[in-house]
Write a protein that holds these residues in place. Sequence first.
Motif, PDB file in Angstrom:
ATOM      1  N   ILE A 122     106.493  -3.379 -22.654  1.00  0.00           N
ATOM      2  CA  ILE A 122     106.375  -3.699 -24.080  1.00  0.00           C
ATOM      3  C   ILE A 122     106.144  -5.203 -24.234  1.00  0.00           C
ATOM      4  O   ILE A 122     106.883  -6.017 -23.675  1.00  0.00           O
ATOM      5  N   THR A 123     105.114  -5.596 -24.978  1.00  0.00           N
ATOM      6  CA  THR A 123     104.871  -7.012 -25.231  1.00  0.00           C
ATOM      7  C   THR A 123     105.194  -7.360 -26.681  1.00  0.00           C
ATOM      8  O   THR A 123     105.732  -8.423 -26.971  1.00  0.00           O
ATOM      9  N   ASP A 124     104.843  -6.472 -27.595  1.00  0.00           N
ATOM     10  CA  ASP A 124     105.062  -6.711 -29.016  1.00  0.00           C
ATOM     11  C   ASP A 124     105.791  -5.494 -29.573  1.00  0.00           C
ATOM     12  O   ASP A 124     105.300  -4.370 -29.466  1.00  0.00           O
ATOM     13  N   PRO A 125     107.001  -5.672 -30.168  1.00  0.00           N
ATOM     14  CA  PRO A 125     107.765  -4.494 -30.617  1.00  0.00           C
ATOM     15  C   PRO A 125     107.109  -3.727 -31.760  1.00  0.00           C
ATOM     16  O   PRO A 125     107.575  -2.640 -32.101  1.00  0.00           O
ATOM     17  N   TYR A 126     106.050  -4.289 -32.349  1.00  0.00           N
ATOM     18  CA  TYR A 126     105.359  -3.582 -33.429  1.00  0.00           C
ATOM     19  C   TYR A 126     104.088  -2.901 -32.928  1.00  0.00           C
ATOM     20  O   TYR A 126     103.401  -2.223 -33.688  1.00  0.00           O
ATOM     21  N   GLU A 127     103.750  -3.136 -31.660  1.00  0.00           N
ATOM     22  CA  GLU A 127     102.569  -2.508 -31.078  1.00  0.00           C
ATOM     23  C   GLU A 127     103.024  -1.697 -29.884  1.00  0.00           C
ATOM     24  O   GLU A 127     103.141  -2.202 -28.774  1.00  0.00           O
ATOM     25  N   LEU A 128     103.291  -0.427 -30.132  1.00  0.00           N
ATOM     26  CA  LEU A 128     103.839   0.424 -29.091  1.00  0.00           C
ATOM     27  C   LEU A 128     102.848   1.543 -28.779  1.00  0.00           C
ATOM     28  O   LEU A 128     102.344   2.203 -29.689  1.00  0.00           O
ATOM     29  N   THR A 129     102.596   1.727 -27.477  1.00  0.00           N
ATOM     30  CA  THR A 129     101.807   2.894 -27.088  1.00  0.00           C
ATOM     31  C   THR A 129     102.697   4.122 -27.212  1.00  0.00           C
ATOM     32  O   THR A 129     103.913   4.012 -27.362  1.00  0.00           O
ATOM     33  N   GLN A 130     102.077   5.295 -27.132  1.00  0.00           N
ATOM     34  CA  GLN A 130     102.834   6.530 -27.316  1.00  0.00           C
ATOM     35  C   GLN A 130     104.022   6.593 -26.351  1.00  0.00           C
ATOM     36  O   GLN A 130     105.122   6.978 -26.735  1.00  0.00           O
ATOM     37  N   ARG A 131     103.813   6.162 -25.091  1.00  0.00           N
ATOM     38  CA  ARG A 131     104.884   6.240 -24.093  1.00  0.00           C
ATOM     39  C   ARG A 131     106.017   5.277 -24.452  1.00  0.00           C
ATOM     40  O   ARG A 131     107.195   5.637 -24.422  1.00  0.00           O
ATOM     41  N   GLN A 132     105.646   4.056 -24.826  1.00  0.00           N
ATOM     42  CA  GLN A 132     106.653   3.068 -25.203  1.00  0.00           C
ATOM     43  C   GLN A 132     107.405   3.528 -26.450  1.00  0.00           C
ATOM     44  O   GLN A 132     108.625   3.400 -26.552  1.00  0.00           O
ATOM     45  N   PHE A 133     106.646   4.083 -27.399  1.00  0.00           N
ATOM     46  CA  PHE A 133     107.236   4.530 -28.650  1.00  0.00           C
ATOM     47  C   PHE A 133     108.259   5.639 -28.399  1.00  0.00           C
ATOM     48  O   PHE A 133     109.365   5.614 -28.930  1.00  0.00           O
ATOM     49  N   GLN A 134     107.879   6.599 -27.544  1.00  0.00           N
ATOM     50  CA  GLN A 134     108.783   7.725 -27.290  1.00  0.00           C
ATOM     51  C   GLN A 134     110.055   7.245 -26.599  1.00  0.00           C
ATOM     52  O   GLN A 134     111.153   7.713 -26.911  1.00  0.00           O
ATOM     53  N   ALA A 135     109.911   6.281 -25.667  1.00  0.00           N
ATOM     54  CA  ALA A 135     111.098   5.745 -24.993  1.00  0.00           C
ATOM     55  C   ALA A 135     112.027   5.086 -26.017  1.00  0.00           C
ATOM     56  O   ALA A 135     113.259   5.236 -25.955  1.00  0.00           O
ATOM     57  N   THR A 136     111.439   4.374 -26.973  1.00  0.00           N
ATOM     58  CA  THR A 136     112.233   3.709 -28.006  1.00  0.00           C
ATOM     59  C   THR A 136     112.942   4.724 -28.889  1.00  0.00           C
ATOM     60  O   THR A 136     114.131   4.592 -29.198  1.00  0.00           O
ATOM     61  N   VAL A 137     112.186   5.770 -29.291  1.00  0.00           N
ATOM     62  CA  VAL A 137     112.772   6.814 -30.138  1.00  0.00           C
ATOM     63  C   VAL A 137     113.924   7.495 -29.397  1.00  0.00           C
ATOM     64  O   VAL A 137     114.976   7.783 -29.977  1.00  0.00           O
ATOM     65  N   ASN A 138     113.743   7.713 -28.085  1.00  0.00           N
ATOM     66  CA  ASN A 138     114.812   8.348 -27.306  1.00  0.00           C
ATOM     67  C   ASN A 138     116.068   7.484 -27.281  1.00  0.00           C
ATOM     68  O   ASN A 138     117.183   7.992 -27.355  1.00  0.00           O
ATOM     69  N   LEU A 139     115.868   6.168 -27.171  1.00  0.00           N
ATOM     70  CA  LEU A 139     117.021   5.266 -27.195  1.00  0.00           C
ATOM     71  C   LEU A 139     117.773   5.397 -28.525  1.00  0.00           C
ATOM     72  O   LEU A 139     119.008   5.457 -28.551  1.00  0.00           O
ATOM     73  N   LEU A 140     117.013   5.477 -29.626  1.00  0.00           N
ATOM     74  CA  LEU A 140     117.647   5.564 -30.938  1.00  0.00           C
ATOM     75  C   LEU A 140     118.303   6.925 -31.159  1.00  0.00           C
ATOM     76  O   LEU A 140     119.311   7.038 -31.844  1.00  0.00           O
ATOM     77  N   LYS A 141     117.699   7.980 -30.570  1.00  0.00           N
ATOM     78  CA  LYS A 141     118.323   9.303 -30.648  1.00  0.00           C
ATOM     79  C   LYS A 141     119.671   9.271 -29.949  1.00  0.00           C
ATOM     80  O   LYS A 141     120.650   9.843 -30.435  1.00  0.00           O
ATOM     81  N   ALA A 142     119.715   8.616 -28.788  1.00  0.00           N
ATOM     82  CA  ALA A 142     120.976   8.527 -28.046  1.00  0.00           C
ATOM     83  C   ALA A 142     121.987   7.684 -28.810  1.00  0.00           C
ATOM     84  O   ALA A 142     123.194   7.877 -28.690  1.00  0.00           O
ATOM     85  N   GLN A 143     121.468   6.731 -29.608  1.00  0.00           N
ATOM     86  CA  GLN A 143     122.372   5.869 -30.368  1.00  0.00           C
ATOM     87  C   GLN A 143     122.976   6.610 -31.567  1.00  0.00           C
ATOM     88  O   GLN A 143     124.070   6.283 -32.010  1.00  0.00           O
ATOM     89  N   HIS A 144     122.256   7.618 -32.076  1.00  0.00           N
ATOM     90  CA  HIS A 144     122.658   8.275 -33.325  1.00  0.00           C
ATOM     91  C   HIS A 144     124.125   8.706 -33.360  1.00  0.00           C
ATOM     92  O   HIS A 144     124.830   8.431 -34.330  1.00  0.00           O
ATOM     93  N   PRO A 145     124.621   9.402 -32.300  1.00  0.00           N
ATOM     94  CA  PRO A 145     126.034   9.830 -32.397  1.00  0.00           C
ATOM     95  C   PRO A 145     127.025   8.666 -32.419  1.00  0.00           C
ATOM     96  O   PRO A 145     128.172   8.848 -32.828  1.00  0.00           O
ATOM     97  N   LEU A 146     126.592   7.486 -31.992  1.00  0.00           N
ATOM     98  CA  LEU A 146     127.501   6.336 -31.982  1.00  0.00           C
ATOM     99  C   LEU A 146     127.553   5.646 -33.338  1.00  0.00           C
ATOM    100  O   LEU A 146     128.471   4.885 -33.625  1.00  0.00           O
ATOM    101  N   VAL A 147     126.514   5.899 -34.177  1.00  0.00           N
ATOM    102  CA  VAL A 147     126.375   5.141 -35.419  1.00  0.00           C
ATOM    103  C   VAL A 147     127.292   5.720 -36.496  1.00  0.00           C
ATOM    104  O   VAL A 147     127.272   6.912 -36.771  1.00  0.00           O
ATOM    105  N   LYS A 148     128.108   4.853 -37.084  1.00  0.00           N
ATOM    106  CA  LYS A 148     128.977   5.276 -38.178  1.00  0.00           C
ATOM    107  C   LYS A 148     128.222   5.229 -39.502  1.00  0.00           C
ATOM    108  O   LYS A 148     128.365   6.087 -40.352  1.00  0.00           O
TER     109      LYS A 148
END
Lengths: 409, 309
Positions: free
Chosen positions: A229-255
């Motif tokens: 990843i070079t620019d957090p606003y320019e994500l290829t499909q693979r980079q984007f999916q990895a990011t979404v997966n990180l946020l999915k994993a974060q969801h149960p932690l978020v109050k």
Amino acid sequence: MTTTHRRRVSRPLSAALALSVAAVIAAGCGSSGSSNGGGTTQGSGTAGQSVPTANLPVLKKIGKGEGQLNLIAWAGYLQPGWVRPFEQQTGCMIHATYPNTSDEFVTLMKNGGGGQWDMASSSGDADLRIIYAGDAHPVNINLIPSWKQFFPAFKSPPFNTVNGVHYGVSLQWGPNVLMYSKKVFKTPPTSWSVIYSKKYAGKISVYDGPIYIADAALYLKAHDPSLGITDPYELTQRQFQATVNLLKAQHPLVKQYWSSAPAQISAFANGDVTVGTSWPYQVSTLTAQHFPIGAVIPKEGATGWADTWMLAARAPHPNCAYMWLRYISTPKVQAEQAVSYGETPDNMLACGYMNQIAKGSCDQYHANAPTAYFKSIALWKTPVATCDNGKPDCVPYVNWVAAWNTQIK
Amino acid sequence: MGVTTSAGAATAAPARPAPDGPWSRISAVLWRRPWARATLLLTPPLAWFVLIYIASLAVLLITAFWTINPFTTNIMRTWNVSNFTTILGTAAYRTIILRTVGMAAGVTVVDAIIAVPFAYYMARIARPRTRTVLFVCVLLPLWASYLAKVFAWLLIFTHDGVLNWALGKMGIGPLNLIYSNTAVFIVFCYIWLPYMVIPVYAALERIPASQIEASQDLGGRTLRTVRSVILPLALPGIVAGSIFTFSLTLGDYITPILIGGGNSTLIGNVIDSNVVYNLPLAAAMATVPIAIMACYLLAARALGASREI
């Protein structure tokens, strides 16, 4: 009485029923291609688009004030400290609304402000959408003397100036910070990893908006170099999916997914959450309430915003709008807002005034703008399908919205 | 003013020729033609109903068949059903719809269970003074602003709030209720309870004492009387109340934001978050509760609820 009453009510009811049933059936039988979250996924860069309002005549000379000024502003941007003197000097009485997301700014500015709104203090990720939708009016920058004192990066930045035409005047910029309760963190956290850590499960508060995906991408930029990843606003499909997966994993932690600043302030003040992504506004408000609050820009850097007072295409009070642009760009007012909100002014001469208001605040908010600080902030911009290298490989914002609503939350 | 008095005069002396003056003549014409009178009376409310209410619903439904330009978010008026296929084809939206209907049904059931004994006591056991006090207790929360009530619950549920303070005094560990579906559920049950109590009270009050006595005379014990006499007669009231509790829960989005902390997404929140970005999708989503409520109302009508509302 009962029967006639019932009959009269039930007829529109059955009509509504028929319509909605028809709609659902039509939807079920429909075969047109669809994307998650709606809308089409076609390329949506700015290439080949033109600004519908580019040729509107600009104001030549500021005339008599109209007595009113209707503003769309971020929370904390219209404090009495600098609004009152303006109203007294110009007679332009300010009325304002305070949206919570950039998308709301875009919506409020639709139809050129609807003939109701004069200006919006929108961020870089909303500005181009407003401009290309034909909702912004060209600005005569010669009527704003203080503009000459702006840092070069904010004189004609690409997010509010297209083909040399200004659609607003840059305002201030700043970071989305990592805010933490000093009751829990004896030493300040140094990395965004705390908001992805099970250790703080149920105590995390993050921003409720698709643009927050960029925060996670910025974290992965530092922690998973294999993604490239070079620019957090320019994500290829693979980079984007990895990011979404990180946020999915974060969801149960978020109050709390906070969508308004007061909601997050009350959650911190009541001890429901102890760490999260925030704006400097929440930090200064909680500090003013004597709550032990801290904020840092972690080592990975931070996302941020660069705001602009955009002029609405159908602004009903243009003279007052220009008076406001002149006023808010002056070094002293820039300094007041910067110190009050906790952000960096665009006017180079604001530094001295900032130190008069609060000693050391010029350094604290980087108003002398060392380039290193500027580079550590990834300013909000609208993700578009066309990457900076010209290839159509990037995930456009419409898919960010879809992922945020249907995969992460 | 003039119409009323001269209409009165016309009624008093219908055989006499109408007195002079334009008002009298108009009233005479209206008196002779009942259909004209009805049209005049009904046009303003009907026009309001059709123009403001039905027309806006129609516009909403039309918008649902459009799409947006994904960059500028301007609405593009090209007809398609992609918004509906998106809603029905996305697992997350289906989950949200089911969660919302489940929440609405749960709130309705809990409110009915609380409201029936309460309303029975109010209608048939309490003495007039107690009844007045209870009525005030039920109605008083309706005078307070919705937001004030929700924020009050926020202060009860939060980590350092009243509930945890009280539990702490009793030596029970703190509950982490705020920003959860459970908290949203409890607040919904509280906020919509009066809308259930009042129609149930109206239904119970109307049961003739003679029918209950007849049941007892025929050897019906308490349970049998409740099951065979009181509940069937109270059912229309319960159904009428359930229309309120169900539809109000179905459409709410503020409690999930404030009490649910953005974690508890209902249909209303999907509409709310899309209104600013993707109006056509929001419009399509808005047809879902309309369709659910239409089915619900038809079912409720079959159970005789319309007599109670």
